[in-house]
Design a protein around this motif. Sequence first.
Motif, PDB file in Angstrom:
ATOM      1  N   ASN A 117       0.831  -1.211   0.000  1.00  0.00           N
ATOM      2  CA  ASN A 117       0.000   0.000   0.000  1.00  0.00           C
ATOM      3  C   ASN A 117       0.860   1.254   0.000  1.00  0.00           C
ATOM      4  O   ASN A 117       0.561   2.234  -0.699  1.00  0.00           O
ATOM      5  CB  ASN A 117      -0.926   0.007   1.223  1.00  0.00           C
ATOM      6  N   TYR A 118       1.939   1.240   0.799  1.00  0.00           N
ATOM      7  CA  TYR A 118       2.838   2.390   0.851  1.00  0.00           C
ATOM      8  C   TYR A 118       3.534   2.599  -0.490  1.00  0.00           C
ATOM      9  O   TYR A 118       3.670   3.739  -0.965  1.00  0.00           O
ATOM     10  CB  TYR A 118       3.879   2.211   1.951  1.00  0.00           C
ATOM     11  N   ALA A 119       3.983   1.502  -1.098  1.00  0.00           N
ATOM     12  CA  ALA A 119       4.633   1.616  -2.410  1.00  0.00           C
ATOM     13  C   ALA A 119       3.658   2.177  -3.446  1.00  0.00           C
ATOM     14  O   ALA A 119       4.027   3.037  -4.257  1.00  0.00           O
ATOM     15  CB  ALA A 119       5.147   0.244  -2.855  1.00  0.00           C
ATOM     16  N   ALA A 120       2.414   1.702  -3.403  1.00  0.00           N
ATOM     17  CA  ALA A 120       1.400   2.222  -4.327  1.00  0.00           C
ATOM     18  C   ALA A 120       1.109   3.692  -4.035  1.00  0.00           C
ATOM     19  O   ALA A 120       0.883   4.483  -4.960  1.00  0.00           O
ATOM     20  CB  ALA A 120       0.122   1.385  -4.217  1.00  0.00           C
ATOM     21  N   GLY A 121       1.119   4.070  -2.748  1.00  0.00           N
ATOM     22  CA  GLY A 121       0.892   5.467  -2.388  1.00  0.00           C
ATOM     23  C   GLY A 121       1.969   6.382  -2.932  1.00  0.00           C
ATOM     24  O   GLY A 121       1.675   7.479  -3.432  1.00  0.00           O
TER      25      GLY A 121
END
Length: 277
Positions: A117-121
């Motif tokens: 999720n952080y990488a996608a953010g």
Amino acid sequence: MDQPNLDLELAQLQNAYSLITEFLVQYSFQLVGALLIFLTGLWVASKVANLVTRLFEKHEIDITLSNFTSNLVRIIIIVMVAVICLGKLGISVTPMVAAIGAASLGAGLALQGMLSNYAAGVTIIVTRPFVVGNTIEVSGVNGVVSLIKLGQTILTNEEGEQISIPNKLIIGEILHNSFEYKLVENTLNIDYQADTAAIITIIEQAISQSDNVNKDQKILVGINGFNSIGIELGMRYWVPTEHYFQAKYQTNQQVMLALKQARITIPCPVREIQIQH
């Protein structure tokens, strides 16, 4: 208290005092040096983090990514300084690094969903497929983007509901971004004998007179199809997403009033029922 016991305790205290004194004499400079290095490292970490923040602001990069990057730089510098300080004190950091690596691997596997999720953010913040205030539709939900976090994106709809979408469900999916507006599509039927060109003009004028309709987008009204009831007219126009249903209902009301004033009736389905005696 017996004299032998007192002598023993005094001897233990003397040994402890000797050990502390010897440690301070031997490692005092290392302790002071390590403390100075650590304090200097904290100062450098703060300065570098602030410098990164200013650079991001200068280039108008998203504040979320700016804060994330500056904090990451600060942590990396502090960790490096801590390793240097431990080496200054003669403490081997190799086993510690190995333990941290193993713990990081385990934590990474356990937090795989959160990290994705952080990488996608970060990808969303860098590529900017949408920004706060845009209207998006993704993963079967739609709304106005109210907040973009590293782990999730927050949408709100006209009812005031808050919709949280994990960022990993946005990247790689088909994304519709209509910015601050949303498309309204409606149909109605008119009689086959009616003057379609005149009725289309009446509907276009009624829609264009609505204060809620976006005038920058072309209003489309035309023949959408044919059915057993009559000629099906289609209407397409854009309204603000925050007031989608309110604008749609008010515009529909204006269209109905315009048709009524022009004495145009909308045909209704007719069924024939035969009763056999």
